[in-house]
Write an enzyme that holds these catalytic residues in place. Structure first.
Site, mmCIF file in Angstrom:
data_model
loop_
_atom_site.group_PDB
_atom_site.id
_atom_site.type_symbol
_atom_site.label_atom_id
_atom_site.label_comp_id
_atom_site.label_asym_id
_atom_site.label_seq_id
_atom_site.Cartn_x
_atom_site.Cartn_y
_atom_site.Cartn_z
ATOM 1 N N GLU A 71 -21.005 25.257 -25.360
ATOM 2 C CA GLU A 71 -19.578 25.539 -25.553
ATOM 3 C C GLU A 71 -19.266 27.021 -25.381
ATOM 4 O O GLU A 71 -18.508 27.598 -26.158
ATOM 5 C CB GLU A 71 -19.132 25.068 -26.952
ATOM 6 C CG GLU A 71 -19.305 23.566 -27.142
ATOM 7 C CD GLU A 71 -18.736 23.057 -28.471
ATOM 8 O OE1 GLU A 71 -18.112 22.004 -28.450
ATOM 9 O OE2 GLU A 71 -18.944 23.721 -29.504
ATOM 10 N N ASP A 100 -21.076 14.113 -31.480
ATOM 11 C CA ASP A 100 -20.532 15.168 -32.331
ATOM 12 C C ASP A 100 -19.854 14.638 -33.581
ATOM 13 O O ASP A 100 -18.629 14.721 -33.684
ATOM 14 C CB ASP A 100 -19.551 16.025 -31.519
ATOM 15 C CG ASP A 100 -19.197 17.319 -32.240
ATOM 16 O OD1 ASP A 100 -19.896 17.668 -33.208
ATOM 17 O OD2 ASP A 100 -18.228 17.971 -31.833
ATOM 18 N N GLU A 104 -14.085 16.908 -39.890
ATOM 19 C CA GLU A 104 -13.417 17.213 -38.625
ATOM 20 C C GLU A 104 -12.899 15.956 -37.935
ATOM 21 O O GLU A 104 -11.824 15.969 -37.341
ATOM 22 C CB GLU A 104 -14.418 17.951 -37.715
ATOM 23 C CG GLU A 104 -13.883 18.242 -36.325
ATOM 24 C CD GLU A 104 -14.889 18.985 -35.450
ATOM 25 O OE1 GLU A 104 -16.007 19.280 -35.935
ATOM 26 O OE2 GLU A 104 -14.567 19.279 -34.286
#
Lengths: 714, 714
Positions: free
Chosen positions: A304, A378, A406
């Site tokens: 990332e 993820d 998240e």
């Protein structure tokens, strides 16, 4: 009579406001008076004092205030036992009395403890002992937990030691106070006022961590900032380390791989460059001058957009080993994250970590752990376990769980994560060796690694209740308990936590634990049922957006993951597809590769399946999908009823917030369900099953919603 | 004997930790038991209940919990007085008993109140009455304050009414939770969870505001975001308005001038364009559907990059009047800020607001106020009053003070700002009319304006103690008290606040009030003595940086302001310079234009003066400057001694934080002093006066310091 009744009503309306409404700050460390305490004359009549070290002084403070609070009266503090029921704590070194007992401490290692009912000079006594002061500290919290949960037996004989060596929180906290994927306010680290102002909250953080066995804290975000390695910030980190140290919590930092360029003015960060190696060695030596017991580095590299060794045509092992070599003389370690996916890769994202790391098996230095997320993508509401577990026996693999939600509804959705953690830990990697669960890979037991660890991405912020919601505290708690012992059941942990945090009233404990236990599956149902994943809004990850398909990188798009088309839905990862199933051990791979053998709750993760595929329920896949979405919303509705029935069994402050958040959760569950069904129906072109209501709004409405200021952005 | 003494020591070491350490959350609303309460049989033996409205219900709750707490026992709540010492509250409409009394309520207007000892049915009683419910609320807080400060007289006859109509906090809070120039954590507005979750903190905010007479809150940053005007955010603002309404606090928003383009899709935001006018009218009508008592808009236009009417060759009055016209039918108002400085202007920045606004005198609609900062530049530790005050008698001029300490040491420096506010309010504008102080301009009394107001840029955030430090709470408090009555002395306010917030012990009150009273002048001395200004670090405004001279806009540079050169220092604003002095009334201008008549504490603001200029002390300017810097550091050292002597007279929690912050303040005062002297000496080339120590480091060292994550950035 009538008049008196009215006055009674008025008086009730003016009932005292407590000086401070209950706000959750105390977490599970509640020492309010227990009517059942002390349970017998044998226990805790007096506390035999020791302050031989800052840690033992902390043990003494915790036991004195804890037991005093639970008993409703101060506990006498003495130097020597003076009557039956004395409580002793310490180590053979701190206490001659403990040294004189035969406690079998050789079984508990450097962090374990024994809690034992003994006889001293003819009088009954209780001993909490470790080989180290911090062992005694962990034992003291265990003892307090027994009292809090009314589980203190008459005769105690408890032996406990942690099964993983590193039990760490990862704080994705930036130096400016923003917490990436944080839903509980700003970072608790007030970097600006450090090192001069040591917020008392730091001590309470350390107490909470120690109470569940957490022994390390990575203070800074994995998306790292080299500034955290400058002298000014090392001085700040050292001040924090000073507060955490007595509680057995070591400080770790994240290392930005390009720091030699950014701070050192070098032209390269190539891990094989002698100048770079010298820079890191000097930097690490410097860190240890500030923090003599510095734990080491957590590194996110070549993922990332983060810099890393691949920028110089080196591999992850080259990068990790360079840091490890400089850390080794100080007993520091490197945790190198396997969470990688390349912007250029055309391969199935679920395969990339395994593909990049497997070739490096056996090439990592001794003080390196590879930190692997529980699933291949993820932190989705449900993923299969990562195929790296079981595939790299020569390398200590550290588990990375995400405590912050998240992808499971931020702070407002009630989702108890221990069943998710448990599902990953209990998974059988299918290796030929016996008992080859993910848990035994992570503890190092399977492959005889001395180094082992479990990391949890923290859900902690400056919100008064620490975690953004009262029930999210349970996820912090459960992570610590599972890191200490991955075999404790999520149900047992929930019950423990509920009793400590709210109430021992069985009428409260039973339904609330049941609500917690079903809560994660509810989220799976209303967000990503049947193995779907990554359907959330772009960037902030708030709310549903399965229609997104125009982001620059393919694997950023929800459509990349669900692959819904006129025929069906799901990502084909069997041999005819990406063959991600081939990354698992043969036994596991065989099951995942075959849609008939794949567990239905992972079906669409591994397979593209016809809308009309017949499910075990007898329903078509389409009908089953809708049924799951409906069920998810229904479960939340039931959770609300469960909670509302608890009114009066819990303080008004916490009751009200949980109520309000459950209302938000129901609204958002409905939104997830409606938006996903509206979108998938536009592709499946199939009618809703009988009894299933159409979405409240048009698909265009759901697509139009924008949330530019949703919290926690990266 | 020896053994017993040791045990006593041990017991003391294990003293109970209170469940929650004192953390300042309660502000000045502390109702802990007072030994002197009730002061006589006449007072508060029972509370005569009324809940005729949500506001009166709030009054009842506050009096019941307040008086109950202060008395140490619940106060009986009754429907009718039943014995001597009843306390009644309400309005002639809510209570027949109050209606039957002759209280002279016609004197107190819509927000004032009367507190009077009366006889009802032959029994002594106390009445708190207003013409409106909120008047009674203000009276109740006044009554509680009298008890808290031990100032409750036997016979009460208090009449009070506010002298300004709008008493507002301006929150520079962004929708993402960041507070611009905020040093107390994130915004208290949790926009993401609104409207569903109403944090109890909102109610405590409203209570605190009402207790000091604040009647409005601008929720959003003056650097405005059009998103705050979308339906989703109006629903959130409406939910907040619902919490604040019972406490008399109306909600205001900031209007981004380009919203018609950004939200409405128009091609222009020209205030004379019919489409633009229609868009704003519709938007404002929509706002009132969400918030029927919406207060109006605060606007920052054509300043620091914000859009405004000048983008379309219109003037400020054109912009303000367009909004005012649409707000007028709803009784809404516009507060149009005079804080403007153009990127293209070559004129002295101190002159720009006056130059732009004076030509518009008489051209603003009736429901427009022009909001003027206290000084001509920007909230410096000391500025002269803005020359706009007194120069625009036809226009209501609203005062804008900054409560948050952007330029006075953030949260860690103890600086009581009421003397700064008082200095501005007491300044004589020098107009021919009698009593032409800034205060009487602001209250509207001088020019017979019905509309008047005072705004304070809030220092409030999610930090547990609201303001980032305990003593910064005093600045919120003092702002409210001065907005109600600008003639109350800063000393009286300090004493009141200390008694309510900390202690009535005279041994505490006297030295702490004295410390507060000198604290702002200490900051002036160690940061910007003798009329210097704007010497702080770029962007974040943290620490000294007088050497900065390379920023793109001239007036962003400290060197622009101090103009130090080989000959001397200061900005010549007399007739031979920028002639900013010519913007004041002739009498004031004559004084400021002449260095001999200019007060020495503003000398360098108005004049460039030789380093060897003889000051009234007999010292040269250079020596005097250094002496002031030394004095500032010395004062902080004295403040630390004063505070340390209070150990034991205040709870440990607040004592420790104040101690730690004062230590930071001393360190930073020394840094300011050393860095400024190092820099100015490099220009003056003069030796330090005898006894003054050289700076600890080189000038290059001070220049090298970087603070990329200092809080509160714009």
């Amino acid at each position: 009579m009538k008049h008196r009744a009215l006055l009674a009503v008025l008086a009730a309306a003016f009932v005292y406001l407590p000086a401070h409404a209950e706000d959750g700050y105390d977490l599970w460390l509640r020492y309010g008076q227990q009517s059942s305490y002390p349970p017998s004359a044998e226990h805790s009549r007096e506390l035999v004092h020791s302050d031989a070290s800052p840690t033992l002084a902390a043990v003494g403070r915790e036991l004195a205030s804890g037991l005093g609070g639970l008993a409703g009266a101060p506990i006498p503090v003495v130097r020597e036992p003076s009557r039956p029921g004395a409580l002793l704590y310490g180590t053979p070194r701190s206490s001659a009395l403990i040294a004189g007992l035969s406690l079998g401490l050789e079984r508990v290692g450097p962090e374990g403890y024994v809690i034992r009912s003994v006889t001293l000079g003819g009088k009954a006594a209780t001993v909490i002992a470790g080989n180290t002061d911090v062992g005694a500290l962990y034992g003291a919290f265990h003892y307090l937990r027994l009292v809090q949960t009314r589980a203190l037996a008459q005769n105690l004989d408890i032996v406990s030691r942690p099964r993983t060596r590193l039990r760490l929180l990862n704080h994705w906290d930036n130096l400016d106070g923003h917490v990436e994927r944080g839903y509980a306010g700003q970072s608790i680290w007030d970097w600006h006022k450090l090192p001069d102002w040591l917020d008392p909250r730091y001590t309470d953080y350390a107490r909470a961590c120690a109470s569940i066995g957490i022994n390390g804290s990575v203070l800074t975000n994995v998306n790292a900032n080299a500034t955290s390695l400058t002298p000014a910030y090392l001085e700040k980190a050292a001040a924090l380390a000073g507060v955490l140290r007595p509680y057995g919590v070591r400080v770790y930092l994240t290392a930005r791989f390009s720091a030699p360029i950014e701070l050192g003015g070098l032209k390269t960060a190539d891990p094989l460059d002698p100048g770079v190696r010298a820079w890191w060695k000097a930097k690490i030596d410097e860190i240890y001058r500030y923090i003599p017991d510095f734990g080491g580095f957590l590194v996110k590299a070549n993922s990332e957009g983060q810099p890393g060794p691949q920028d110089y045509q080196r591999n992850h092992a080259d990068g990790a080993n360079m840091l490890a070599e400089a850390l080794a003389p100080h007993d520091g370690i490197v945790m190198w994250r396997a969470f990688v996916y390349a912007s250029s890769a055309t391969e199935d994202r679920a395969k990339q970590a395994h593909a990049e790391f497997l070739p490096l098996e056996g090439r990592f230095a001794k003080n390196v752990l590879v930190q692997v997320k529980n699933g291949p993508i993820d932190f989705q509401p449900r993923e299969p376990f990562s195929p790296l577990f079981g595939a790299m026996p020569k390398t200590p693999l550290m588990m990375e769980f995400q405590i912050t939600k998240e992808y499971l509804g931020f702070a407002t959705h009630l989702a108890y994560l221990a069943p998710l953690f448990e599902e990953a830990l209990d998974a059988d990697t299918g290796s030929a060796r016996k008992g080859s669960t993910v848990a035994r890979v992570v503890t190092g037991e399977l492959d005889q690694h001395e180094l082992s660890g479990m990391a949890g991405v923290a859900n902690i912020g400056a919100d008064r209740n620490w975690s953004g919601s009262h029930f999210d505290q349970a996820n912090w708690y459960a992570f610590g308990r599972l890191a200490w012992d991955p075999d404790v059941s999520s149900q047992a942990i929930a019950e423990e936590w509920v009793r400590m945090t709210f109430s021992n009233d069985p009428a409260f404990v039973q339904p609330v634990v049941e609500m917690m236990m079903g809560s994660r599956e509810a989220v799976v149902d209303y967000m990503t049922p049947l193995g779907l994943a990554h359907l959330m809004g772009t960037g902030h990850h708030y709310g549903p957006a399965p229609w997104v398909s125009d982001l620059s990188r393919p694997e950023w798009n929800p459509a990349y993951y669900h692959r819904a088309d006129a025929n069906g839905i799901g990502f084909e990862r069997g041999p005819k597809g990406s063959n991600a199933t081939g990354q698992y051990s043969p036994r596991v791979a065989a099951a995942f590769a075959d849609p008939k053998k794949t567990p239905e709750n992972l079906l669409l993760w591994f397979h593209h399946v016809s809308w009309d595929h017949k499910m075990s329920s007898g329903r078509t896949l389409w009908d089953e999908l809708v049924t799951h979405y409906d069920r998810g919303v229904g479960k939340v509705r039931q959770m609300r009823l469960t909670w509302e029935a608890q009114s009066g069994r819990v303080d008004a402050g916490r009751f009200a917030q949980v109520s309000a958040f459950l209302a938000i959760q129901e609204k958002e569950a409905q939104w997830w369900r409606d938006a996903c069904i509206a979108y998938f129906q536009s592709i499946s072109k199939r009618p809703l099953p009988v009894g299933s209501a159409p979405p409240a709004h048009s698909l265009d409405y759901y697509k139009s919603l924008k949330f530019p200021y949703a919290p926690g952005r990266g």
